[in-house]
Write a protein that holds these residues in place. Structure first.
Motif, PDB file in Angstrom:
ATOM      1  N   SER A   1      21.899  10.465  -9.594  1.00 38.85           N
ATOM      2  CA  SER A   1      21.026  11.401  -8.870  1.00 38.85           C
ATOM      3  C   SER A   1      21.875  12.522  -8.292  1.00 38.85           C
ATOM      4  N   ARG A   2      21.298  13.688  -8.211  1.00 37.00           N
ATOM      5  CA  ARG A   2      21.969  14.857  -7.614  1.00 37.00           C
ATOM      6  C   ARG A   2      20.919  15.910  -7.267  1.00 37.00           C
ATOM      7  N   ILE A   3      21.331  16.876  -6.475  1.00 38.60           N
ATOM      8  CA  ILE A   3      20.451  17.993  -6.099  1.00 38.60           C
ATOM      9  C   ILE A   3      20.783  19.178  -7.001  1.00 38.60           C
ATOM     10  N   GLY A   4      19.786  19.705  -7.666  1.00 38.00           N
ATOM     11  CA  GLY A   4      19.956  20.879  -8.514  1.00 38.00           C
ATOM     12  C   GLY A   4      19.107  22.041  -8.012  1.00 38.00           C
ATOM     13  N   GLU A   5      19.147  23.158  -8.735  1.00 32.85           N
ATOM     14  CA  GLU A   5      18.368  24.326  -8.349  1.00 32.85           C
ATOM     15  C   GLU A   5      16.876  24.048  -8.388  1.00 32.85           C
ATOM     16  N   ALA A   6      16.440  23.203  -9.344  1.00 27.56           N
ATOM     17  CA  ALA A   6      15.007  22.925  -9.480  1.00 27.56           C
ATOM     18  C   ALA A   6      14.528  21.830  -8.545  1.00 27.56           C
ATOM     19  N   GLY A   7      15.454  21.101  -7.887  1.00 29.69           N
ATOM     20  CA  GLY A   7      15.057  20.033  -6.982  1.00 29.69           C
ATOM     21  C   GLY A   7      15.915  18.799  -7.187  1.00 29.69           C
ATOM     22  N   LEU A   8      15.315  17.634  -7.016  1.00 32.09           N
ATOM     23  CA  LEU A   8      16.019  16.362  -7.187  1.00 32.09           C
ATOM     24  C   LEU A   8      16.057  16.000  -8.677  1.00 32.09           C
ATOM     25  N   LEU A   9      17.265  15.707  -9.184  1.00 41.53           N
ATOM     26  CA  LEU A   9      17.442  15.339 -10.585  1.00 41.53           C
ATOM     27  C   LEU A   9      17.825  13.860 -10.672  1.00 41.53           C
ATOM     28  N   LEU A  10      17.009  13.075 -11.388  1.00 43.21           N
ATOM     29  CA  LEU A  10      17.265  11.656 -11.617  1.00 43.21           C
ATOM     30  C   LEU A  10      17.558  11.460 -13.094  1.00 43.21           C
TER      31      LEU A  10
ATOM     32  N   PHE B   1      25.474  -5.513 -22.009  1.00 41.69           N
ATOM     33  CA  PHE B   1      25.476  -4.177 -21.405  1.00 41.69           C
ATOM     34  C   PHE B   1      25.821  -4.303 -19.924  1.00 41.69           C
ATOM     35  N   THR B   2      26.414  -3.244 -19.397  1.00 42.35           N
ATOM     36  CA  THR B   2      26.721  -3.140 -17.967  1.00 42.35           C
ATOM     37  C   THR B   2      25.968  -1.936 -17.404  1.00 42.35           C
ATOM     38  N   VAL B   3      25.836  -1.899 -16.085  1.00 40.14           N
ATOM     39  CA  VAL B   3      25.090  -0.821 -15.428  1.00 40.14           C
ATOM     40  C   VAL B   3      25.970  -0.149 -14.380  1.00 40.14           C
ATOM     41  N   GLU B   4      25.832   1.131 -14.264  1.00 36.56           N
ATOM     42  CA  GLU B   4      26.575   1.912 -13.259  1.00 36.56           C
ATOM     43  C   GLU B   4      25.591   2.846 -12.558  1.00 36.56           C
ATOM     44  N   ILE B   5      25.468   2.690 -11.233  1.00 35.93           N
ATOM     45  CA  ILE B   5      24.543   3.514 -10.433  1.00 35.93           C
ATOM     46  C   ILE B   5      25.368   4.461  -9.555  1.00 35.93           C
ATOM     47  N   ASP B   6      25.144   5.743  -9.712  1.00 35.21           N
ATOM     48  CA  ASP B   6      25.871   6.771  -8.950  1.00 35.21           C
ATOM     49  C   ASP B   6      24.858   7.706  -8.293  1.00 35.21           C
ATOM     50  N   LEU B   7      24.586   7.468  -7.010  1.00 35.94           N
ATOM     51  CA  LEU B   7      23.603   8.282  -6.269  1.00 35.94           C
ATOM     52  C   LEU B   7      24.339   9.212  -5.311  1.00 35.94           C
ATOM     53  N   ALA B   8      24.061  10.494  -5.403  1.00 33.60           N
ATOM     54  CA  ALA B   8      24.642  11.439  -4.445  1.00 33.60           C
ATOM     55  C   ALA B   8      24.179  11.080  -3.032  1.00 33.60           C
ATOM     56  N   GLU B   9      25.101  11.188  -2.089  1.00 37.45           N
ATOM     57  CA  GLU B   9      24.808  10.740  -0.721  1.00 37.45           C
ATOM     58  C   GLU B   9      23.612  11.489  -0.125  1.00 37.45           C
ATOM     59  N   GLU B  10      23.499  12.789  -0.439  1.00 38.03           N
ATOM     60  CA  GLU B  10      22.404  13.562   0.156  1.00 38.03           C
ATOM     61  C   GLU B  10      21.052  13.257  -0.468  1.00 38.03           C
ATOM     62  N   THR B  11      21.026  12.425  -1.535  1.00 34.99           N
ATOM     63  CA  THR B  11      19.745  12.102  -2.188  1.00 34.99           C
ATOM     64  C   THR B  11      19.211  10.726  -1.806  1.00 34.99           C
ATOM     65  N   LYS B  12      20.019   9.896  -1.179  1.00 34.58           N
ATOM     66  CA  LYS B  12      19.615   8.505  -0.950  1.00 34.58           C
ATOM     67  C   LYS B  12      18.416   8.389  -0.012  1.00 34.58           C
ATOM     68  N   HIS B  13      18.314   9.300   0.955  1.00 32.96           N
ATOM     69  CA  HIS B  13      17.218   9.202   1.936  1.00 32.96           C
ATOM     70  C   HIS B  13      15.937   9.859   1.441  1.00 32.96           C
TER      71      HIS B  13
ATOM     72  N   GLY C   1       0.791  -1.235   0.000  1.00 30.11           N
ATOM     73  CA  GLY C   1       0.000   0.000   0.000  1.00 30.11           C
ATOM     74  C   GLY C   1       0.817   1.276   0.000  1.00 30.11           C
ATOM     75  N   LYS C   2       2.130   1.191   0.012  1.00 26.44           N
ATOM     76  CA  LYS C   2       2.972   2.397   0.023  1.00 26.44           C
ATOM     77  C   LYS C   2       3.032   3.004  -1.380  1.00 26.44           C
ATOM     78  N   ASP C   3       3.003   4.350  -1.410  1.00 27.78           N
ATOM     79  CA  ASP C   3       3.079   5.052  -2.692  1.00 27.78           C
ATOM     80  C   ASP C   3       4.499   5.464  -3.035  1.00 27.78           C
ATOM     81  N   SER C   4       5.384   5.500  -2.037  1.00 28.15           N
ATOM     82  CA  SER C   4       6.729   5.995  -2.302  1.00 28.15           C
ATOM     83  C   SER C   4       7.741   5.206  -1.497  1.00 28.15           C
ATOM     84  N   PHE C   5       8.999   5.221  -2.020  1.00 21.54           N
ATOM     85  CA  PHE C   5      10.130   4.606  -1.347  1.00 21.54           C
ATOM     86  C   PHE C   5      11.282   5.609  -1.397  1.00 21.54           C
ATOM     87  N   THR C   6      12.282   5.361  -0.521  1.00 21.19           N
ATOM     88  CA  THR C   6      13.487   6.189  -0.623  1.00 21.19           C
ATOM     89  C   THR C   6      14.209   5.855  -1.915  1.00 21.19           C
ATOM     90  N   LEU C   7      15.079   6.794  -2.314  1.00 16.11           N
ATOM     91  CA  LEU C   7      15.813   6.597  -3.561  1.00 16.11           C
ATOM     92  C   LEU C   7      16.717   5.357  -3.464  1.00 16.11           C
TER      93      LEU C   7
END
Length: 581
Positions: free
Chosen positions: A488-497, A443-455, A416-422
């Motif tokens: 993922s990163r934090i930009g002026e407009a908000g969270l950028l994925l 193909f290979t995959v590379e995931i790079d999440l900014a630390e301040e966006t994970k939560h 029933g949850k609508d959202s999860f953390t990044l």
């Protein structure tokens, strides 16, 4: 910064500011006239004081001239007296024994003549040839170097005219008979005679006589009157200190012939009364300005303050504060307007509350519909992938694909949850990516999440359709081994994925068509258009519809692609909504 500038601008154009400026503009002519009148009266007073002072100085110089004329007449009278002139004519030494009686007679005559004028302190007659002479005070005198004296040569050059000599300390010390406390009037003894060596007569006038004449001009203890003859200093009544002279001084000078007189007095003493009047005028101007500001404030309290309250209530209402009310106790026209606003706000609030639940139910229904549409679509593609692998290889990798697929569906239900953390979303996404990597190994995959966006919480299943497109249409259409990037990163407009692949890319025509389809989706028209086939760009349109509905109009899906290079999809999610989720 812009908001602050707008607030300052609105304050500058407020009614209170306009009232204050209006009152000050009304006062401006009065202030200008007052300042001009003050300046003009000050100038007139300065001119009058200067004219009167100069007149007094000229009058004083007339008395000095009269004293000089008196000395001129006195010396002329002595110099033309035959009883005196004849005794001094054609003698070699007036102090010789055979001339003592005559010299004594001359001394008595000099004393009688000089006693008529009390200003004369001493009279001399000096023999030009020998330098000897007689004085009414010292008796016989010997003046051997008299012919070298400046005043003696000046007297000879005057050819019978009166010479006024004012000794200074520099020259007075050269002779025991001259003092810098005296002014000397000198003339040839025999004005009309032809002596082989000229004889001179000298009348010594004490400078105190001149000081007495000019003393009446000194009105205060800081006033100094200076007397000059032929531009040479004679005397001053009150020498001022350097400290006094460092202050602004009122100085005026008058001339009459070779005599001149100068008055010096501190300006603050002379213009004290006019200065008080000037300060009083400035005080009136200051009080008038303060009264104008006070009157503007009273007008603001009575008229503009209620309008300011009302405009502030309108601003709050426009920002969504539907409970705002204007508190007042007025019974005039402004009170009527405030009551009308309160009634309008209450009616609007009730109308919105009545419609809110209807809209909320509709939005939830639309949201559930959009979210439920993605699972079957994803399920069909995944099952197709499993079928392809099973048909071609018939290897144990199929079991791993099924396990990852089961985990993916289990998380997708989400209790029933609508959202999860990044971070949770990325872990969930890896189940699907692993299935695809088993299906195709290029193909290979590379995931790079900014630390301040994970939560940060994000809406579930918004990255999976984008990743699916990147693998199926991007990397799947490229013959070479590619890469899949998730950032993922934090930009002026908000969270950028960002989801980027190095696959086949999209042609310009098709890219333009996709962007046109996506541009038609907003937060107010979030229902997917039925004009196009339901499977056409379904994944991207679904994702944009859901983020517009959940995050608002500020949310955006940006698409960049170049054929044979790769494709990048960027999701812009406002942080304010994320924190509220």
């Amino acid at each position: 910064m812009r908001r602050t500038a707008m607030i300052h601008f609105s304050r500058f154009h407020s009614i209170q500011s306009k009232l204050t400026v209006t009152f000050l503009l009304i006062l401006l002519p009065l202030v200008a006239v007052s300042i001009f009148a003050n300046y003009y009266s000050q100038r007139v007073m300065n001119e009058q004081i200067g004219d009167r002072t100069k007149g007094a100085l000229l009058t004083t110089l007339e008395y000095v001239d009269q004293l000089s004329k008196s000395m001129d007449q006195q010396t002329l009278l002595i110099g033309s007296n035959p009883n005196i002139v004849d005794i001094w004519s054609n003698i070699d030494n007036p102090l010789s024994p055979e001339h003592l009686y005559e010299i004594h007679t001359v001394q008595q005559q000099l004393s009688a003549l000089t006693n008529v004028n009390g200003a004369v302190k001493e009279a001399y007659i000096v023999h030009g040839e020998s330098g000897n002479g007689v004085s009414t005070v010292k008796g016989g005198i010997k003046w051997p170097d008299v012919k070298r004296e400046f005043w003696f040569r000046q007297t000879i050059d005057a050819r019978g005219g009166l010479v006024i000599y004012v000794p200074t300390s520099k020259y007075a010390g050269r002779s025991e008979y001259l003092s810098d406390d005296m002014i000397y009037y000198v003339r040839l003894l025999d004005v009309l005679g032809n002596n082989k060596e000229p004889n001179v007569m000298i009348l010594a006038v004490d400078k105190l006589s001149f000081r007495t004449i000019i003393q009446h001009l000194q009105t205060t203890g800081n006033t100094d009157i200076s007397l000059f003859y032929n531009d040479g200093f004679v005397l001053e009544t009150n020498p001022l200190s350097e400290e006094s002279r460092s202050k602004p001084m009122f100085t005026i000078k008058a001339e009459s012939g070779l005599w001149s007189i100068q008055l010096e007095q501190p300006q603050f003493e002379l213009f004290q009364l006019s200065g008080n009047l000037q300060r009083f005028t400035y005080l009136i101007i200051l009080v008038s300005v303060l009264l104008a500001i006070w009157m503007a404030w009273l007008a603001y309290i009575g008229i503009t303050k209620p309008l300011h309250q009302l405009s502030g209530a309108f601003r709050q209402f426009s920002r969504g504060n539907l409970t705002v009310q204007v508190e007042h106790k007025r019974k005039d026209e402004l009170g009527f307007v405030m009551n009308a606003f309160n009634q309008m706000a209450a009616s609007q609030r009730k109308m919105i509350e009545d419609d809110y639940e209807k809209e909320l139910r509709l939005a939830k229904a639309e949201f559930s519909l959009l979210q439920s549409q993605i699972n079957p679509h994803f399920l069909y593609n995944t099952l197709d992938s499993i079928y392809s692998v099973a048909s071609k290889k018939k290897v144990p990798e199929i079991s791993e694909m099924v396990i990852n697929l089961a985990r993916f569906f289990r998380v997708s239900l989400g209790k029933g949850k609508d959202s999860f953390t990044l971070a949770e979303t990325a872990l969930h996404l890896m189940y699907y990516i692993r299935v695809q990597q088993i299906r195709t190994d290029h193909f290979t995959v590379e995931i790079d999440l900014a630390e301040e966006t994970k939560h940060l919480p994000i809406l579930k299943l918004i990255l999976q359709p984008v990743v699916e497109n990147a693998i199926v249409h991007g990397l799947g259409g490229s013959p070479d081994e590619g890469k899949l990037y998730i950032r993922s990163r934090i930009g002026e407009a908000g969270l950028l994925l960002e989801v980027e692949d190095t696959g086949a890319g999209i042609g310009e025509d098709k890219l333009s068509e996709i962007k046109r389809e996506l541009d038609g989706i907003t937060s107010k028209t979030y229902r997917i258009s039925q004009d196009s086939p339901p499977t056409r760009y379904y994944g991207l349109k679904n994702v944009k519809s859901r983020i517009k509905l959940f995050y608002g109009e500020a949310a955006e899906l940006l698409l960049y692609s170049k054929q044979d290079v790769g494709t990048k999809v960027t999701l812009v999610l406002p942080l304010a909504k994320e924190k509220q989720a």
